[in-house]
Design an enzyme around this catalytic site. Structure first.
Site, mmCIF file in Angstrom:
data_model
loop_
_atom_site.group_PDB
_atom_site.id
_atom_site.type_symbol
_atom_site.label_atom_id
_atom_site.label_comp_id
_atom_site.label_asym_id
_atom_site.label_seq_id
_atom_site.Cartn_x
_atom_site.Cartn_y
_atom_site.Cartn_z
ATOM 1 N N GLY B 104 35.290 -12.625 -49.925
ATOM 2 C CA GLY B 104 36.090 -11.503 -50.447
ATOM 3 C C GLY B 104 36.914 -10.806 -49.364
ATOM 4 O O GLY B 104 37.837 -10.073 -49.665
ATOM 5 N N CYS B 105 36.588 -11.054 -48.126
ATOM 6 C CA CYS B 105 37.177 -10.274 -47.034
ATOM 7 C C CYS B 105 38.331 -10.993 -46.368
ATOM 8 O O CYS B 105 38.120 -11.707 -45.382
ATOM 9 C CB CYS B 105 36.104 -9.972 -46.003
ATOM 10 S SG CYS B 105 34.561 -9.441 -46.728
ATOM 11 N N VAL B 106 39.540 -10.850 -46.896
ATOM 12 C CA VAL B 106 40.692 -11.503 -46.270
ATOM 13 C C VAL B 106 41.855 -10.529 -46.149
ATOM 14 O O VAL B 106 41.914 -9.558 -46.868
ATOM 15 C CB VAL B 106 41.155 -12.740 -47.051
ATOM 16 C CG1 VAL B 106 40.264 -13.904 -46.735
ATOM 17 C CG2 VAL B 106 41.215 -12.476 -48.528
#
Lengths: 412, 106
Positions: B104-106
Protein backbone atom coordinates in the site's frame (compact mmCIF):
# COMPACT_ATOMS: atom_id res chain seq x y z
CA UNK A 1 -22.45 -0.56 -43.97
CA UNK A 2 -19.75 -2.37 -42.05
CA UNK A 3 -20.03 -2.01 -38.27
CA UNK A 4 -16.96 -0.45 -36.78
CA UNK A 5 -15.17 -1.84 -33.76
CA UNK A 6 -15.11 0.32 -30.64
CA UNK A 7 -12.35 1.45 -28.35
CA UNK A 8 -14.13 2.86 -25.31
CA UNK A 9 -12.30 5.09 -22.83
CA UNK A 10 -13.93 5.79 -19.47
CA UNK A 11 -12.69 9.05 -17.99
CA UNK A 12 -11.22 12.09 -19.75
CA UNK A 13 -8.68 13.13 -17.15
CA UNK A 14 -4.92 12.98 -17.67
CA UNK A 15 -4.75 9.28 -18.59
CA UNK A 16 -7.93 9.09 -20.67
CA UNK A 17 -7.15 12.25 -22.64
CA UNK A 18 -3.63 11.09 -23.46
CA UNK A 19 -4.75 7.67 -24.61
CA UNK A 20 -7.50 9.19 -26.80
CA UNK A 21 -4.98 11.48 -28.49
CA UNK A 22 -2.54 8.65 -29.11
CA UNK A 23 -5.02 6.02 -30.29
CA UNK A 24 -6.70 8.35 -32.78
CA UNK A 25 -3.36 8.44 -34.58
CA UNK A 26 -2.70 4.73 -34.28
CA UNK A 27 -5.99 3.02 -35.07
CA UNK A 28 -7.45 2.74 -38.57
CA UNK A 29 -10.53 4.94 -38.22
CA UNK A 30 -12.22 3.22 -41.16
CA UNK A 31 -12.30 0.15 -38.96
CA UNK A 32 -12.45 1.62 -35.46
CA UNK A 33 -14.32 4.29 -33.62
CA UNK A 34 -13.08 5.78 -30.38
CA UNK A 35 -15.52 6.96 -27.73
CA UNK A 36 -14.55 8.74 -24.52
CA UNK A 37 -16.98 9.23 -21.65
CA UNK A 38 -16.70 11.64 -18.74
CA UNK A 39 -19.30 13.18 -16.46
CA UNK A 40 -17.54 16.51 -16.27
CA UNK A 41 -16.83 19.02 -19.05
CA UNK A 42 -14.00 20.66 -17.10
CA UNK A 43 -10.41 19.43 -17.06
CA UNK A 44 -8.56 20.15 -13.83
CA UNK A 45 -4.79 20.41 -13.69
CA UNK A 46 -4.64 18.52 -10.41
CA UNK A 47 -0.93 19.14 -9.64
CA UNK A 48 -1.88 22.84 -9.52
CA UNK A 49 -4.30 22.41 -6.60
CA UNK A 50 -1.27 22.47 -4.28
CA UNK A 51 -0.53 26.09 -5.19
CA UNK A 52 -4.05 27.46 -4.83
CA UNK A 53 -4.16 27.71 -1.01
CA UNK A 54 -1.12 29.99 -1.12
CA UNK A 55 -2.46 32.19 -3.93
CA UNK A 56 0.44 31.12 -6.18
CA UNK A 57 -2.09 29.83 -8.73
CA UNK A 58 -5.52 31.26 -9.46
CA UNK A 59 -8.49 29.11 -10.51
CA UNK A 60 -7.98 29.98 -14.18
CA UNK A 61 -4.53 28.37 -14.07
CA UNK A 62 -5.90 24.93 -13.31
CA UNK A 63 -9.23 24.80 -15.18
CA UNK A 64 -9.83 24.43 -18.90
CA UNK A 65 -12.63 22.90 -20.98
CA UNK A 66 -12.00 19.21 -21.72
CA UNK A 67 -13.01 19.65 -25.36
CA UNK A 68 -9.85 21.72 -25.99
CA UNK A 69 -7.75 18.63 -25.44
CA UNK A 70 -9.79 15.89 -27.07
CA UNK A 71 -9.34 15.13 -30.77
CA UNK A 72 -12.23 15.93 -33.11
CA UNK A 73 -12.29 12.39 -34.45
CA UNK A 74 -13.01 10.95 -31.01
CA UNK A 75 -16.66 10.92 -29.97
CA UNK A 76 -16.97 12.64 -26.59
CA UNK A 77 -19.93 11.74 -24.41
CA UNK A 78 -20.72 13.75 -21.27
CA UNK A 79 -22.53 11.44 -18.90
CA UNK A 80 -22.17 9.51 -15.66
CA UNK A 81 -21.48 5.83 -16.07
CA UNK A 82 -24.22 3.62 -14.67
CA UNK A 83 -22.42 0.27 -14.79
CA UNK A 84 -19.68 -1.63 -16.60
CA UNK A 85 -20.65 -5.15 -17.63
CA UNK A 86 -17.26 -6.69 -18.40
CA UNK A 87 -18.56 -10.19 -19.15
CA UNK A 88 -20.75 -8.70 -21.89
CA UNK A 89 -18.14 -6.13 -23.05
CA UNK A 90 -20.77 -3.45 -22.51
CA UNK A 91 -21.14 -0.20 -20.60
CA UNK A 92 -24.42 1.43 -19.59
CA UNK A 93 -24.43 5.19 -19.20
CA UNK A 94 -26.63 7.25 -16.93
CA UNK A 95 -28.03 9.06 -19.97
CA UNK A 96 -29.66 5.80 -21.08
CA UNK A 97 -27.17 4.89 -23.79
CA UNK A 98 -25.51 1.47 -23.93
CA UNK A 99 -22.09 1.12 -25.59
CA UNK A 100 -20.66 -2.22 -26.70
CA UNK A 101 -16.89 -2.24 -26.88
CA UNK A 102 -14.08 -4.37 -28.24
CA UNK A 103 -11.38 -2.79 -26.08
CA UNK A 104 -12.00 -0.83 -22.88
CA UNK A 105 -9.60 1.56 -21.14
CA UNK A 106 -10.55 2.42 -17.57
CA UNK A 107 -9.21 5.88 -16.68
CA UNK A 108 -11.73 6.83 -14.00
CA UNK A 109 -9.02 7.93 -11.56
CA UNK A 110 -9.22 8.20 -7.82
CA UNK A 111 -10.86 10.65 -5.51
CA UNK A 112 -10.84 11.65 -1.85
CA UNK A 113 -13.58 10.16 0.32
CA UNK A 114 -13.81 12.09 3.61
CA UNK A 115 -16.91 10.05 4.56
CA UNK A 116 -14.57 7.15 5.32
CA UNK A 117 -13.28 8.85 8.48
CA UNK A 118 -15.52 9.22 11.51
CA UNK A 119 -16.13 12.85 12.39
CA UNK A 120 -14.25 14.36 9.47
CA UNK A 121 -17.40 15.86 7.93
CA UNK A 122 -18.88 16.96 11.24
CA UNK A 123 -18.81 20.55 12.45
CA UNK A 124 -15.38 21.62 11.24
CA UNK A 125 -15.46 20.69 7.54
CA UNK A 126 -14.48 23.72 5.43
CA UNK A 127 -14.49 25.83 8.62
CA UNK A 128 -11.17 24.82 10.15
CA UNK A 129 -10.81 21.47 8.34
CA UNK A 130 -9.90 21.53 4.65
CA UNK A 131 -8.59 19.23 1.97
CA UNK A 132 -6.50 20.48 -0.93
CA UNK A 133 -6.99 17.47 -3.25
CA UNK A 134 -10.17 18.98 -4.69
CA UNK A 135 -10.56 22.31 -6.44
CA UNK A 136 -13.28 23.33 -3.97
CA UNK A 137 -11.19 22.36 -0.94
CA UNK A 138 -8.06 24.13 -2.17
CA UNK A 139 -10.04 27.28 -3.01
CA UNK A 140 -11.82 27.32 0.37
CA UNK A 141 -8.48 26.91 2.12
CA UNK A 142 -7.02 29.85 0.18
CA UNK A 143 -9.84 32.06 1.46
CA UNK A 144 -9.30 30.80 5.02
CA UNK A 145 -5.53 31.33 5.02
CA UNK A 146 -5.73 34.95 3.84
CA UNK A 147 -7.10 35.99 7.24
CA UNK A 148 -5.63 33.31 9.50
CA UNK A 149 -3.31 34.81 12.09
CA UNK A 150 -1.56 31.62 13.21
CA UNK A 151 -1.88 28.64 15.50
CA UNK A 152 -1.27 24.93 15.18
CA UNK A 153 -1.60 23.62 11.63
CA UNK A 154 -1.75 19.83 11.37
CA UNK A 155 -1.50 18.10 7.99
CA UNK A 156 -2.64 14.48 8.21
CA UNK A 157 -2.72 11.62 5.73
CA UNK A 158 -5.56 9.35 6.80
CA UNK A 159 -4.37 6.17 5.08
CA UNK A 160 -2.22 4.98 2.19
CA UNK A 161 -2.17 4.81 -0.77
CA UNK A 162 -2.80 8.43 -1.77
CA UNK A 163 -2.53 10.33 -5.01
CA UNK A 164 0.84 12.05 -5.32
CA UNK A 165 2.41 10.94 -2.00
CA UNK A 166 4.81 13.91 -2.01
CA UNK A 167 2.02 16.52 -2.11
CA UNK A 168 1.48 16.68 1.69
CA UNK A 169 5.21 17.38 2.14
CA UNK A 170 5.11 20.04 -0.55
CA UNK A 171 2.11 21.61 1.16
CA UNK A 172 4.11 21.88 4.40
CA UNK A 173 7.20 23.28 2.67
CA UNK A 174 5.08 25.88 0.89
CA UNK A 175 3.21 26.67 4.11
CA UNK A 176 6.53 27.29 5.88
CA UNK A 177 7.50 29.71 3.09
CA UNK A 178 4.05 31.36 2.94
CA UNK A 179 3.87 32.09 6.68
CA UNK A 180 7.47 33.28 6.60
CA UNK A 181 6.62 35.77 3.83
CA UNK A 182 3.58 36.94 5.77
CA UNK A 183 5.77 37.51 8.82
CA UNK A 184 3.81 35.12 11.06
CA UNK A 185 5.94 31.95 10.82
CA UNK A 186 6.80 32.21 14.52
CA UNK A 187 3.08 32.11 15.35
CA UNK A 188 2.46 28.89 13.39
CA UNK A 189 3.26 25.34 14.52
CA UNK A 190 3.49 22.96 11.58
CA UNK A 191 2.85 19.25 12.20
CA UNK A 192 2.83 16.35 9.72
CA UNK A 193 0.95 13.22 10.85
CA UNK A 194 1.45 10.25 8.53
CA UNK A 195 0.69 6.53 8.77
CA UNK A 196 4.15 5.85 7.29
CA UNK A 197 7.12 5.34 9.58
CA UNK A 198 8.93 8.32 8.01
CA UNK A 199 8.46 11.31 5.73
CA UNK A 200 8.09 9.27 2.53
CA UNK A 201 7.56 5.75 1.23
CA UNK A 202 11.11 5.06 0.03
CA UNK A 203 14.03 4.92 2.52
CA UNK A 204 16.65 7.30 1.02
CA UNK A 205 14.16 9.94 -0.04
CA UNK A 206 12.41 9.53 3.32
CA UNK A 207 15.61 10.30 5.19
CA UNK A 208 16.47 13.37 3.07
CA UNK A 209 12.90 14.73 3.20
CA UNK A 210 12.76 13.99 6.93
CA UNK A 211 15.88 16.11 7.46
CA UNK A 212 14.28 18.93 5.47
CA UNK A 213 11.19 18.85 7.68
CA UNK A 214 13.41 19.15 10.71
CA UNK A 215 15.45 22.03 9.25
CA UNK A 216 12.26 23.91 8.51
CA UNK A 217 10.94 23.33 12.02
CA UNK A 218 8.11 21.03 10.91
CA UNK A 219 7.26 18.35 13.46
CA UNK A 220 6.86 14.82 12.05
CA UNK A 221 4.39 12.47 13.75
CA UNK A 222 5.05 9.06 12.14
CA UNK A 223 2.89 5.88 12.23
CA UNK A 224 -0.18 8.03 12.96
CA UNK A 225 -3.19 6.32 11.37
CA UNK A 226 -6.17 8.57 11.87
CA UNK A 227 -9.11 6.73 13.39
CA UNK A 228 -11.44 9.65 13.97
CA UNK A 229 -11.72 13.43 14.10
CA UNK A 230 -13.13 15.16 17.16
CA UNK A 231 -14.11 18.46 15.62
CA UNK A 232 -15.69 19.79 18.82
CA UNK A 233 -12.41 19.59 20.72
CA UNK A 234 -10.23 20.19 17.64
CA UNK A 235 -8.24 16.98 17.78
CA UNK A 236 -7.51 13.97 15.62
CA UNK A 237 -7.27 10.59 17.30
CA UNK A 238 -5.27 7.67 15.95
CA UNK A 239 -6.41 4.04 15.98
CA UNK A 240 -3.93 3.44 18.79
CA UNK A 241 -5.40 6.34 20.82
CA UNK A 242 -2.78 9.01 20.29
CA UNK A 243 -4.26 12.51 20.06
CA UNK A 244 -3.11 15.58 18.15
CA UNK A 245 -4.64 19.01 18.77
CA UNK A 246 -5.11 21.37 15.86
CA UNK A 247 -6.37 24.86 15.20
CA UNK A 248 -6.34 24.21 11.46
CA UNK A 249 -6.51 20.69 10.04
CA UNK A 250 -5.44 20.17 6.43
CA UNK A 251 -6.37 16.59 5.70
CA UNK A 252 -5.67 14.11 2.95
CA UNK A 253 -8.71 11.84 3.24
CA UNK A 254 -8.84 8.21 2.14
CA UNK A 255 -8.33 7.92 -1.63
CA UNK A 256 -10.60 5.55 -3.53
CA UNK A 257 -11.41 4.67 -7.12
CA UNK A 258 -14.65 5.70 -8.82
CA UNK A 259 -17.98 4.52 -7.43
CA UNK A 260 -18.88 2.90 -10.76
CA UNK A 261 -16.03 0.43 -10.22
CA UNK A 262 -17.70 -0.77 -7.02
CA UNK A 263 -21.18 -0.79 -8.62
CA UNK A 264 -19.76 -2.97 -11.38
CA UNK A 265 -18.14 -5.39 -8.91
CA UNK A 266 -14.74 -4.81 -10.50
CA UNK A 267 -12.70 -3.22 -7.72
CA UNK A 268 -10.69 -4.13 -4.63
CA UNK A 269 -11.50 -2.77 -1.15
CA UNK A 270 -10.58 0.74 -2.25
CA UNK A 271 -12.45 0.47 -5.59
CA UNK A 272 -9.22 0.12 -7.57
CA UNK A 273 -9.30 -2.27 -10.53
CA UNK A 274 -6.91 -5.23 -10.04
CA UNK A 275 -4.50 -5.28 -12.98
CA UNK A 276 -1.13 -6.72 -13.93
CA UNK A 277 1.52 -4.26 -12.78
CA UNK A 278 3.71 -4.82 -15.85
CA UNK A 279 1.18 -5.22 -18.71
CA UNK A 280 -1.55 -2.90 -17.28
CA UNK A 281 -4.24 -5.36 -18.30
CA UNK A 282 -7.10 -6.33 -15.99
CA UNK A 283 -6.46 -9.55 -14.05
CA UNK A 284 -9.85 -10.89 -15.11
CA UNK A 285 -10.78 -9.53 -18.53
CA UNK A 286 -8.37 -9.63 -21.45
CA UNK A 287 -9.89 -6.65 -23.31
CA UNK A 288 -9.84 -4.29 -20.30
CA UNK A 289 -6.88 -2.01 -19.57
CA UNK A 290 -6.10 0.54 -16.88
CA UNK A 291 -4.20 3.81 -16.99
CA UNK A 292 -3.35 6.25 -14.21
CA UNK A 293 -4.67 5.73 -10.73
CA UNK A 294 -7.82 3.74 -11.56
CA UNK A 295 -5.90 0.47 -11.19
CA UNK A 296 -4.35 -1.19 -8.15
CA UNK A 297 -0.80 -1.37 -9.52
CA UNK A 298 1.68 -0.40 -6.78
CA UNK A 299 3.07 2.66 -8.59
CA UNK A 300 2.62 6.25 -7.47
CA UNK A 301 -0.76 7.71 -8.32
CA UNK A 302 0.51 10.63 -10.38
CA UNK A 303 0.24 12.15 -13.84
CA UNK A 304 3.86 11.35 -14.63
CA UNK A 305 3.13 7.68 -14.00
CA UNK A 306 0.08 7.83 -16.30
CA UNK A 307 2.38 9.32 -18.92
CA UNK A 308 4.94 6.53 -18.52
CA UNK A 309 2.13 3.95 -18.74
CA UNK A 310 0.95 5.39 -22.03
CA UNK A 311 3.44 3.85 -24.47
CA UNK A 312 3.18 0.45 -22.80
CA UNK A 313 -0.60 0.57 -22.93
CA UNK A 314 -0.77 1.56 -26.60
CA UNK A 315 1.57 -1.22 -27.59
CA UNK A 316 -0.31 -3.82 -25.56
CA UNK A 317 -3.74 -2.79 -26.86
CA UNK A 318 -2.43 -3.00 -30.42
CA UNK A 319 -0.86 -6.38 -29.70
CA UNK A 320 -4.14 -7.65 -28.30
CA UNK A 321 -6.01 -6.41 -31.39
CA UNK A 322 -3.48 -8.36 -33.46
CA UNK A 323 -4.00 -11.49 -31.37
CA UNK A 324 -0.68 -11.26 -29.52
CA UNK A 325 -0.01 -11.50 -25.78
CA UNK A 326 0.72 -8.23 -23.93
CA UNK A 327 4.32 -7.43 -23.02
CA UNK A 328 5.35 -6.83 -19.38
CA UNK A 329 7.01 -3.50 -20.13
CA UNK A 330 5.77 -1.15 -17.42
CA UNK A 331 8.38 -0.79 -14.67
CA UNK A 332 6.51 1.51 -12.27
CA UNK A 333 8.50 4.55 -13.41
CA UNK A 334 7.58 7.78 -11.55
CA UNK A 335 9.18 11.19 -11.76
CA UNK A 336 8.14 13.91 -9.35
CA UNK A 337 9.16 17.49 -8.80
CA UNK A 338 8.81 18.33 -5.12
CA UNK A 339 8.33 22.00 -4.28
CA UNK A 340 10.41 22.79 -1.21
CA UNK A 341 9.57 26.50 -0.85
CA UNK A 342 11.63 29.68 -1.33
CA UNK A 343 11.71 29.03 -5.10
CA UNK A 344 13.53 25.74 -4.79
CA UNK A 345 12.57 22.19 -5.54
CA UNK A 346 13.72 18.57 -5.47
CA UNK A 347 13.33 15.99 -8.23
CA UNK A 348 12.91 12.28 -7.63
CA UNK A 349 12.92 9.51 -10.24
CA UNK A 350 12.17 5.90 -9.30
CA UNK A 351 10.35 2.68 -10.22
CA UNK A 352 9.04 -0.57 -8.71
CA UNK A 353 12.52 -1.85 -7.92
CA UNK A 354 14.81 1.15 -7.60
CA UNK A 355 14.22 3.81 -4.96
CA UNK A 356 14.93 7.51 -5.66
CA UNK A 357 18.67 8.11 -5.95
CA UNK A 358 20.83 11.23 -6.21
CA UNK A 359 22.25 12.24 -9.60
CA UNK A 360 21.39 14.41 -12.62
CA UNK A 361 18.34 14.26 -14.89
CA UNK A 362 17.43 13.80 -17.72
CA UNK A 363 20.93 14.13 -19.19
CA UNK A 364 23.40 12.01 -17.17
CA UNK A 365 25.97 14.24 -15.44
CA UNK A 366 24.44 17.43 -16.86
CA UNK A 367 20.87 17.78 -15.74
CA UNK A 368 19.71 20.52 -15.74
CA UNK A 369 17.78 18.94 -12.90
CA UNK A 370 19.45 17.67 -9.71
CA UNK A 371 18.00 14.46 -8.30
CA UNK A 372 17.20 14.19 -4.60
CA UNK A 373 18.65 17.59 -3.69
CA UNK A 374 17.25 21.10 -3.55
CA UNK A 375 17.86 23.44 -6.48
CA UNK A 376 16.21 26.47 -8.10
CA UNK A 377 16.20 24.63 -11.48
CA UNK A 378 13.92 21.96 -10.01
CA UNK A 379 11.48 24.64 -8.90
CA UNK A 380 11.40 26.22 -12.36
CA UNK A 381 11.01 22.73 -13.82
CA UNK A 382 7.91 22.27 -11.71
CA UNK A 383 6.48 25.69 -12.56
CA UNK A 384 7.02 25.17 -16.31
CA UNK A 385 5.39 21.76 -16.10
CA UNK A 386 1.95 23.39 -16.11
CA UNK A 387 2.59 24.73 -19.61
CA UNK A 388 3.99 21.37 -20.72
CA UNK A 389 0.96 19.60 -19.25
CA UNK A 390 -1.62 21.69 -21.11
CA UNK A 391 0.32 21.98 -24.37
CA UNK A 392 2.33 18.78 -24.78
CA UNK A 393 1.52 16.03 -22.32
CA UNK A 394 -2.28 15.86 -22.64
CA UNK A 395 -2.00 15.81 -26.41
CA UNK A 396 0.28 12.80 -26.24
CA UNK A 397 3.31 14.76 -27.47
CA UNK A 398 6.89 13.60 -27.06
CA UNK A 399 8.57 14.24 -23.71
CA UNK A 400 12.32 14.22 -23.15
CA UNK A 401 12.30 11.10 -21.00
CA UNK A 402 11.84 7.41 -21.67
CA UNK A 403 8.93 5.40 -20.29
CA UNK A 404 11.29 2.95 -18.60
CA UNK A 405 13.48 4.36 -15.86
CA UNK A 406 17.18 4.82 -16.64
CA UNK A 407 20.06 4.36 -14.18
CA UNK A 408 22.36 6.62 -16.24
CA UNK A 409 23.62 9.63 -14.26
CA UNK A 410 22.49 8.25 -10.89
CA UNK A 411 24.67 7.49 -7.92
CA UNK A 412 23.57 4.15 -6.52
CA UNK B 1 2.44 -15.11 33.20
CA UNK B 2 4.19 -15.08 29.85
CA UNK B 3 5.20 -18.46 28.57
CA UNK B 4 8.72 -18.56 27.20
CA UNK B 5 8.88 -18.93 23.43
CA UNK B 6 11.97 -20.47 21.91
CA UNK B 7 13.23 -17.99 19.33
CA UNK B 8 16.29 -20.00 18.33
CA UNK B 9 14.15 -21.41 15.51
CA UNK B 10 14.74 -18.06 13.74
CA UNK B 11 18.53 -18.40 13.70
CA UNK B 12 18.60 -20.59 10.59
CA UNK B 13 16.17 -18.40 8.62
CA UNK B 14 16.91 -15.53 6.26
CA UNK B 15 15.40 -12.06 6.91
CA UNK B 16 15.64 -8.93 4.75
CA UNK B 17 16.99 -5.58 5.96
CA UNK B 18 13.57 -4.62 7.33
CA UNK B 19 13.25 -7.92 9.20
CA UNK B 20 10.72 -9.58 6.91
CA UNK B 21 11.18 -13.28 6.25
CA UNK B 22 12.73 -13.74 2.80
CA UNK B 23 10.99 -17.03 1.93
CA UNK B 24 7.36 -17.17 2.97
CA UNK B 25 7.50 -20.94 2.54
CA UNK B 26 9.98 -21.20 5.46
CA UNK B 27 7.20 -20.11 7.77
CA UNK B 28 5.45 -22.36 10.30
CA UNK B 29 3.19 -21.36 13.19
CA UNK B 30 6.18 -21.87 15.51
CA UNK B 31 8.17 -19.37 13.40
CA UNK B 32 5.25 -16.95 13.77
CA UNK B 33 5.27 -17.41 17.57
CA UNK B 34 9.02 -16.71 17.62
CA UNK B 35 8.84 -13.57 15.44
CA UNK B 36 5.95 -12.29 17.60
CA UNK B 37 7.97 -12.97 20.77
CA UNK B 38 10.86 -10.90 19.38
CA UNK B 39 8.38 -8.08 18.77
CA UNK B 40 7.04 -8.45 22.31
CA UNK B 41 3.66 -9.85 21.26
CA UNK B 42 2.11 -12.95 22.82
CA UNK B 43 -0.18 -14.52 20.25
CA UNK B 44 -3.73 -15.33 21.28
CA UNK B 45 -6.75 -16.68 19.47
CA UNK B 46 -7.66 -13.31 17.84
CA UNK B 47 -4.11 -12.82 16.59
CA UNK B 48 -4.35 -16.19 14.87
CA UNK B 49 -7.61 -15.23 13.17
CA UNK B 50 -5.69 -12.37 11.54
CA UNK B 51 -2.51 -14.34 10.84
CA UNK B 52 -4.36 -17.26 9.27
CA UNK B 53 -6.27 -14.82 7.09
CA UNK B 54 -2.99 -13.18 6.00
CA UNK B 55 -1.49 -16.55 5.08
CA UNK B 56 -4.63 -17.52 3.17
CA UNK B 57 -4.59 -14.22 1.23
CA UNK B 58 -0.95 -14.77 0.38
CA UNK B 59 -1.58 -18.32 -0.79
CA UNK B 60 -4.49 -17.18 -2.97
CA UNK B 61 -3.21 -13.84 -4.27
CA UNK B 62 0.54 -13.89 -3.62
CA UNK B 63 0.32 -10.64 -1.64
CA UNK B 64 0.15 -9.45 1.94
CA UNK B 65 -3.32 -8.05 2.64
CA UNK B 66 -3.82 -4.38 3.47
CA UNK B 67 -5.49 -3.32 6.72
CA UNK B 68 -8.75 -2.77 4.86
CA UNK B 69 -8.58 -6.21 3.34
CA UNK B 70 -8.03 -7.76 6.77
CA UNK B 71 -10.89 -5.88 8.44
CA UNK B 72 -13.30 -6.82 5.66
CA UNK B 73 -12.12 -10.38 5.18
CA UNK B 74 -11.24 -11.55 8.69
CA UNK B 75 -14.10 -9.89 10.58
CA UNK B 76 -11.76 -7.96 12.87
CA UNK B 77 -12.45 -4.28 13.52
CA UNK B 78 -9.79 -1.67 12.74
CA UNK B 79 -9.56 -0.68 16.40
CA UNK B 80 -9.12 -4.29 17.50
CA UNK B 81 -6.50 -4.82 14.82
CA UNK B 82 -4.43 -1.91 16.19
CA UNK B 83 -4.80 -3.33 19.71
CA UNK B 84 -3.63 -6.76 18.56
CA UNK B 85 -0.66 -5.49 16.53
CA UNK B 86 0.29 -2.09 17.98
CA UNK B 87 2.24 0.36 15.83
CA UNK B 88 1.14 -0.70 12.35
CA UNK B 89 -1.02 -3.79 12.05
CA UNK B 90 -0.67 -4.30 8.28
CA UNK B 91 3.09 -4.35 8.50
CA UNK B 92 3.40 -6.23 11.79
CA UNK B 93 0.83 -8.92 10.95
CA UNK B 94 2.65 -9.51 7.64
CA UNK B 95 5.95 -9.71 9.49
CA UNK B 96 4.67 -12.30 11.98
CA UNK B 97 2.93 -14.23 9.20
CA UNK B 98 6.27 -14.48 7.37
CA UNK B 99 5.09 -12.37 4.42
CA UNK B 100 6.37 -9.31 2.57
CA UNK B 101 5.59 -5.75 3.65
CA UNK B 102 2.15 -4.81 2.21
CA UNK B 103 2.45 -2.75 -0.98
CA UNK B 104 0.00 0.00 0.00
CA UNK B 105 2.94 2.33 0.54
CA UNK B 106 4.00 3.87 -2.76
Amino acid sequence: MKTKKTLLILGAGTGGTMIANKMVERLDLEEWKIIIVDRDETHYYQPGFLFIPFDIYRPGDVIKPKRNFLPRLVETVVSDIEVIEPDESRVKLANGRTIDYNELVIATGSTVVPEETEGLLDGGWRKNIFDFYTFEGASALARFLRTWDGGRLVVNVVEMPIKCPVAPLEFLFLADWYFHERGIRSKVDLVYATPLDGAFTKPRASSILGDMLEQKGIHLEPTFSTGRVDSTNHKIVSWDDRELDYDLLVTVPTNMGAEVIERSGMGDDLRFVPADKHTLRSDKWENIWIIGDAGNVPASKAGSVAHFMLDVLIENIERHIDGLAPLPLFDGHANCFIESGFEKGILIDFNYDVEPLPGRFPLPGMGPFALLQESPANHWGKMSFRWIYWNVLLKGGEMPFTSQMSMAGKWA
Amino acid sequence: MMSAVDTSILDSLEFDDQNFLVNATDWTPAVGEAIAAELGIVLGERHWVVLNFCRKEWEEHGESPTIRRITKGADVGTKELYDLFPGGPGKIAAQIAGLKKPTGCV
